[in-house]
Design an enzyme around this catalytic site. Structure first.
Site: not given
Ligand SMILES: [Zn+2]
Length: 412
Positions: A277, A358
């Site tokens: 996030e 990611d």
């Molecule tokens: Zn995400």
């Protein structure tokens, strides 16, 4: 172009949308029993996998029934000149054009809510219940419903009133004022979502001092990300499914963790999910999404302003003269092919952002806990391991689990 031709365009668009969705979910259905890719073989135990297959099949059937009821409902309504009837009824109550528009949307909202409530009740208390996800009581379900109505009434009704007033006052320039108003409202909503909206539905408390909080703070300091507002929300009172999200900007920025997430994931896995996030913030995805959303809204409002006054559109729905509410309904029915294109583009962008977030988490933290964390989240929500590529392309805002893990493994 005659009203009749336009009428059949609307029907054609509705039917096309319905068929496309059905084809996509059927394609997905045919992939349910594909062999599980090797990287994902440890997500489910055999027995759990069978449960997930059964869950997906049941969801598929229920989804099909849902779409079928909606399409039949809307087609019957349109063929019976439903919009014209509701319009006439509202006009019999008041002469005030603004009130007519508000009443009109109120009636449509209540009608669609009446149709969808039994379906959502079935989904929660029969399907989700059967697979052990549901924690909602019937009392809570109806309480949520009532709170939802009030929210729609205040927020939706309020915004709509402002837009109608602007429309009556500013004529053809109204799209631009409306754009500014919508922009400001969405910023404020995002900013104060956690303070104003969340407390209506959930209890939230700051994350207690302890090793999880320390780990999160340590990571945030390491990447230079200000993160002091960490909250835990009682998601478990409705469902066992887990989640975490960021909201707000600047001093209102906070992260909210579902209590179910804390139960299901290890501390390292939670930090990895948060690192993902944080990646969205650091890579400015929040800003780009806001920009893309704002441009789309502006574009939509501009197109709407071109056609809202057209009597032709009103006549296609069986109403003789144009008005704000009839124009809005006709516009949204006709706009759906364009919104499909914008939603596909937004999904493509969103999936690209997910890979970047990611990668950020892997570089600044670790790959392993993010991978196992995502696997656990997939397992506990009985998610699909083998989605059809066409469905991913059309509808997924996130890449599939397999795509994400494969991409992460390439980074190291
Ligand atoms: Zn995400």
């Amino acid at each position: 172009m005659t009203p009749t031709v336009l009428f059949y365009c609307i029907i054609g668009i509705l039917v096309f949308d319905f068929l496309l969705n059905e084809v996509l979910s059927f394609l997905n259905y045919t992939w349910y029993s594909k062999p599980i890719p090797a990287v994902l073989s440890d997500v489910y135990k055999q027995e759990e996998y069978e449960k997930s297959q059964a869950y997906k099949k049941e969801r598929f059937k229920f989804g099909t029934l849902n779409s079928f009821i909606s399409i039949v409902g809307i087609l019957v309504f349109i063929f019976l000149d439903g919009f014209a009837l509701v319009d006439q009824w509202c006009r019999s109550i008041t002469n005030n054009e603004t009130v007519v528009s508000l009443l009109f949307f109120g009636v449509l909202f209540m009608a669609s809510d009446t149709l969808t409530t039994p379906l959502s009740y079935y989904s929660t208390f029969v399907i989700e219940e059967k697979y052990g996800f549901n924690k909602t009581t019937k009392k809570l379900f109806f309480l949520d419903k009532i709170k939802g109505w009030f929210m729609t009434l205040i927020l939706g009704g309020g915004l709509l009133t402002v837009l109608i007033l602007i429309y009556n006052w500013a004529d053809s320039n109204f799209w631009w004022y409306a754009w500014i108003v919508i922009f400001i409202v969405s910023i404020l909503l995002n900013m104060f979502y956690a303070r104003l909206i969340v407390p209506i539905f959930n209890k939230q408390a700051p994350l207690e001092q302890g090793s999880l909080r320390d780990k999160i703070s340590e990571y945030a300091n390491q990447v230079g990300f200000e993160l002091t507002k960490i909250f835990v929300i009682d998601g478990s009172k409705r469902s066992t499914k887990a989640n975490a999200y960021f909201s707000g900007f600047g001093s209102e920025k906070r992260v909210t963790l579902y209590d179910t997430l804390i139960d299901q994931l290890t501390e390292e896995e939670i930090v990895a999910v948060l690192a993902h996030e944080v990646g969205h913030y650091k890579k400015k995805h929040i800003l780009y999404n806001l920009l893309a959303g704002t441009l789309t809204t502006g574009f939509t409002l501009y197109l709407f302003s071109l056609v809202v006054d057209s009597d032709l559109m009103a006549q296609a729905l069986g109403v003789s003269n144009s008005s704000f509410h009839i124009g809005l309904v006709a516009f949204f029915l006709l706009y759906s092919p364009i919104s499909m294109v914008t939603s596909i583009l937004m999904n493509i962008l969103s999936r690209k952002f997910e890979y970047q977030a990611d990668a950020y988490a892997v570089r600044t933290y670790k790959a392993a806990p993010l991978i196992t964390g995502l696997k656990t989240l997939t397992k506990t929500s009985l998610s699909n391991l083998t989605p059809h590529p066409a469905v991913v392309w059309f509808q997924y805002s996130h890449p599939s689990l397999l795509q994400r893990i494969t991409a992460m493994q390439k980074i190291n």
